[in-house]
Design a protein around this motif. Structure first.
Motif, PDB file in Angstrom:
ATOM      1  N   MET A   1      35.588  45.438  27.173  1.00 37.33           N
ATOM      2  CA  MET A   1      35.715  45.000  28.307  1.00 37.33           C
ATOM      3  C   MET A   1      34.513  44.464  29.003  1.00 37.33           C
ATOM      4  O   MET A   1      33.594  45.055  29.064  1.00 37.33           O
ATOM      5  N   ILE A   2      34.470  43.145  29.475  1.00 35.21           N
ATOM      6  CA  ILE A   2      33.361  42.519  30.223  1.00 35.21           C
ATOM      7  C   ILE A   2      33.698  42.854  31.728  1.00 35.21           C
ATOM      8  O   ILE A   2      34.775  42.767  31.958  1.00 35.21           O
ATOM      9  N   ARG A   3      32.570  43.346  32.114  1.00 33.82           N
ATOM     10  CA  ARG A   3      32.528  43.458  33.768  1.00 33.82           C
ATOM     11  C   ARG A   3      32.945  42.380  34.490  1.00 33.82           C
ATOM     12  O   ARG A   3      32.427  41.201  34.000  1.00 33.82           O
ATOM     13  N   GLU A   4      33.489  42.474  35.379  1.00 40.66           N
ATOM     14  CA  GLU A   4      33.916  41.329  36.273  1.00 40.66           C
ATOM     15  C   GLU A   4      32.557  40.797  36.986  1.00 40.66           C
ATOM     16  O   GLU A   4      32.503  39.480  37.100  1.00 40.66           O
ATOM     17  N   SER A   5      31.705  41.576  37.221  1.00 41.30           N
ATOM     18  CA  SER A   5      30.245  40.829  37.703  1.00 41.30           C
ATOM     19  C   SER A   5      29.775  39.902  36.627  1.00 41.30           C
ATOM     20  O   SER A   5      28.892  39.007  36.942  1.00 41.30           O
ATOM     21  N   THR A   6      29.757  40.204  35.361  1.00 46.49           N
ATOM     22  CA  THR A   6      29.334  39.431  34.221  1.00 46.49           C
ATOM     23  C   THR A   6      30.149  38.327  34.242  1.00 46.49           C
ATOM     24  O   THR A   6      29.571  37.221  34.061  1.00 46.49           O
ATOM     25  N   LEU A   7      31.648  38.360  34.471  1.00 45.70           N
ATOM     26  CA  LEU A   7      32.254  37.429  34.416  1.00 45.70           C
ATOM     27  C   LEU A   7      32.074  36.262  35.496  1.00 45.70           C
ATOM     28  O   LEU A   7      31.971  34.980  35.167  1.00 45.70           O
ATOM     29  N   GLN A   8      31.567  36.858  36.520  1.00 45.69           N
ATOM     30  CA  GLN A   8      31.305  36.020  37.504  1.00 45.69           C
ATOM     31  C   GLN A   8      30.115  35.176  37.536  1.00 45.69           C
ATOM     32  O   GLN A   8      29.808  34.117  37.944  1.00 45.69           O
ATOM     33  N   THR A  13      27.054  30.337  36.651  1.00 44.96           N
ATOM     34  CA  THR A  13      26.053  29.677  35.973  1.00 44.96           C
ATOM     35  C   THR A  13      26.487  28.545  35.171  1.00 44.96           C
ATOM     36  O   THR A  13      25.750  27.384  35.241  1.00 44.96           O
ATOM     37  N   LEU A  14      27.507  28.363  34.719  1.00 43.39           N
ATOM     38  CA  LEU A  14      28.215  27.245  33.982  1.00 43.39           C
ATOM     39  C   LEU A  14      29.033  26.455  34.884  1.00 43.39           C
ATOM     40  O   LEU A  14      29.409  25.362  34.285  1.00 43.39           O
ATOM     41  N   ALA A  15      29.057  26.374  36.297  1.00 49.50           N
ATOM     42  CA  ALA A  15      29.855  25.782  37.030  1.00 49.50           C
ATOM     43  C   ALA A  15      29.311  24.298  37.163  1.00 49.50           C
ATOM     44  O   ALA A  15      27.948  23.945  37.193  1.00 49.50           O
ATOM     45  N   ALA A  42      32.525  35.035  24.242  1.00 48.96           N
ATOM     46  CA  ALA A  42      32.830  33.670  23.970  1.00 48.96           C
ATOM     47  C   ALA A  42      34.051  32.976  24.685  1.00 48.96           C
ATOM     48  O   ALA A  42      33.868  31.828  25.065  1.00 48.96           O
ATOM     49  N   LYS A  43      35.132  33.747  24.928  1.00 47.93           N
ATOM     50  CA  LYS A  43      36.195  33.184  25.424  1.00 47.93           C
ATOM     51  C   LYS A  43      35.782  32.940  26.930  1.00 47.93           C
ATOM     52  O   LYS A  43      36.328  32.080  27.775  1.00 47.93           O
ATOM     53  N   ALA A  44      34.934  33.941  27.480  1.00 50.41           N
ATOM     54  CA  ALA A  44      34.716  34.207  28.944  1.00 50.41           C
ATOM     55  C   ALA A  44      33.898  32.616  29.172  1.00 50.41           C
ATOM     56  O   ALA A  44      34.013  32.000  30.076  1.00 50.41           O
ATOM     57  N   ILE A  45      32.991  32.288  28.257  1.00 46.98           N
ATOM     58  CA  ILE A  45      32.156  31.150  28.181  1.00 46.98           C
ATOM     59  C   ILE A  45      33.145  29.896  28.342  1.00 46.98           C
ATOM     60  O   ILE A  45      32.940  29.043  29.181  1.00 46.98           O
ATOM     61  N   LYS A  46      33.809  30.007  27.606  1.00 45.06           N
ATOM     62  CA  LYS A  46      34.856  28.684  27.259  1.00 45.06           C
ATOM     63  C   LYS A  46      35.781  28.652  28.532  1.00 45.06           C
ATOM     64  O   LYS A  46      35.833  27.284  29.088  1.00 45.06           O
ATOM     65  N   ALA A  47      36.011  29.644  29.210  1.00 41.87           N
ATOM     66  CA  ALA A  47      37.260  29.499  30.504  1.00 41.87           C
ATOM     67  C   ALA A  47      36.249  29.069  31.630  1.00 41.87           C
ATOM     68  O   ALA A  47      36.769  28.604  32.414  1.00 41.87           O
ATOM     69  N   ALA A  48      34.973  29.266  31.617  1.00 40.90           N
ATOM     70  CA  ALA A  48      33.990  28.996  32.755  1.00 40.90           C
ATOM     71  C   ALA A  48      33.809  27.486  32.877  1.00 40.90           C
ATOM     72  O   ALA A  48      33.613  26.966  33.897  1.00 40.90           O
ATOM     73  N   SER A  49      34.241  26.523  31.652  1.00 37.43           N
ATOM     74  CA  SER A  49      33.934  25.103  32.047  1.00 37.43           C
ATOM     75  C   SER A  49      34.830  24.433  31.208  1.00 37.43           C
ATOM     76  O   SER A  49      34.861  24.719  29.924  1.00 37.43           O
TER      77      SER A  49
END
Length: 223
Positions: A1-8, A13-15, A42-49
């Motif tokens: 599970m990825i921490r919310e702080s990491t997801l944010q 960063t990728l905005a 990887a999925k979190a990175i994809k979802a970021a942009s």
């Protein structure tokens, strides 16, 4: 599970990425405890942009892609800049290694020079392909500038293949090279440097690794 702080952090960063970026992840269902976490990252990175194109390959089943990008370990992320060689990141990405991956994605999207013209002019004298491996720890702040230089060189040149490796997850590499100090940088097959490496030292080792003499090259411009 990825921490919310990491997801944010990933989202922030990728905005605002400007150009599409290809991100690949190589995983395996066998003997890879870190792979599920890598898929989540990887999925979190994809979802970021919406600018990010994510492809997930199986290390064994997708052998053509594994060989095309020279992947030797799992999990491995690969970022493919438009003007440079593919940059690889092996191991669990967090801390320093995650920041480096996101920096590579941003640079690939913005298509901006990583280094000034003086370094690019010197790097243009490289004629043959050279591989750079940087072994580091995720909590090693001194590792970041060394790995950043290696990543930047890979982003700028199609002849430089850079791989960032989270060292403690691949003990066979530590044993093979008798590594005791991190970061540890390998140029080609048999040129090694421990600890901090300046940009000028990077360039000199690159020329040595490809078989050129560094004499007469403007390597000092990189300082």
């Amino acid at each position: 599970m990825i921490r919310e702080s990491t997801l944010q952090f990933i989202r922030d960063t990728l905005a605002g990425l400007k150009q599409p970026v290809r991100v690949m992840l190589f995983t395996s269902e066998l003997n890879c405890e870190q792979c599920p976490d890598a898929v989540a990252t990887a999925k979190a990175i994809k979802a970021a942009s919406p600018k990010i194109s994510l492809e997930i390959f199986d290390f064994t089943m997708d052998r053509d892609k594994t060989e095309e990008f020279g992947v030797k370990r799992v999990p491995t992320f690969v970022v493919q800049p438009s003007g440079g060689k593919a940059i690889s990141f092996a191991g669990t990405l967090e801390g320093v290694s995650l920041m480096l991956l996101l920096d590579a994605v941003k640079s690939a999207s913005e298509v901006q020079p990583w280094f000034p013209d003086s370094i690019r002019d010197t790097l243009a004298r490289v004629n043959n392909g050279v591989t750079i491996k940087v072994l580091l720890e995720n909590d090693c702040s001194l590792c970041r500038p060394v790995a950043e230089t290696a990543v930047g060189l890979g982003v700028m040149s199609r002849l430089i293949k850079t791989e960032v490796i989270v060292a403690d997850e691949y003990p066979e590499l530590l044993a093979k090279h008798k590594i005791k100090i991190l970061p540890y940088t390998i140029f080609g097959t048999n040129l090694h440097l421990e600890g901090h490496v300046t940009e000028s030292e990077f360039l000199e080792k690159i020329f040595q690794a490809e078989g050129q003499r560094a004499d007469g090259l403007d390597k000092n411009c990189a300082v």
